[in-house]
Design an enzyme around this catalytic site. Sequence first.
Site, PDB file in Angstrom:
ATOM      1  N   ARG A 296      14.668 -33.537  30.662  1.00 15.42           N
ATOM      2  CA  ARG A 296      14.139 -34.755  31.293  1.00 15.42           C
ATOM      3  C   ARG A 296      14.973 -35.147  32.507  1.00 15.42           C
ATOM      4  NH1 ARG A 296      14.083 -38.993  26.708  1.00 15.42           N
ATOM      5  NH2 ARG A 296      15.999 -37.881  26.336  1.00 15.42           N
TER       6      ARG A 296
ATOM      7  N   ASN B  26      10.002 -37.189  26.197  1.00 17.36           N
ATOM      8  CA  ASN B  26       9.898 -36.302  25.051  1.00 17.36           C
ATOM      9  C   ASN B  26       8.756 -36.778  24.177  1.00 17.36           C
ATOM     10  OD1 ASN B  26      12.117 -34.767  25.777  1.00 17.36           O
ATOM     11  ND2 ASN B  26      13.526 -35.827  24.422  1.00 17.36           N
TER      12      ASN B  26
END
Length: 95
Positions: free
Chosen positions: A19, A37
Amino acid sequence: MKKEIVVTVTGRVQGVMFRDFAQRNARGLRLVGTVQNMKDGSVRIVAVGEESDLQTFLKKLERRPLLSRIVSRIENIEAVWSEPVHTFTKFDILY
């Protein structure tokens, strides 16, 4: 021309700084959107920007974060292109 992509990345992509990698690259390309996520282990990215910058972003995602190439494993990257639907002001990591 501005476009939007919704990207689903599957494989071993959680817990490997993916990320953060996506956010840094998106911001570097002046894209706006989010990365998060998902419960199924995938990572979902929504990005808005110039089409050429979005294509560059997808190529960067395929290369994965340098530090996680040993532990991460991308099985698939699926990108759905559309006209911009979302309005973002920056690129954020959602928790």
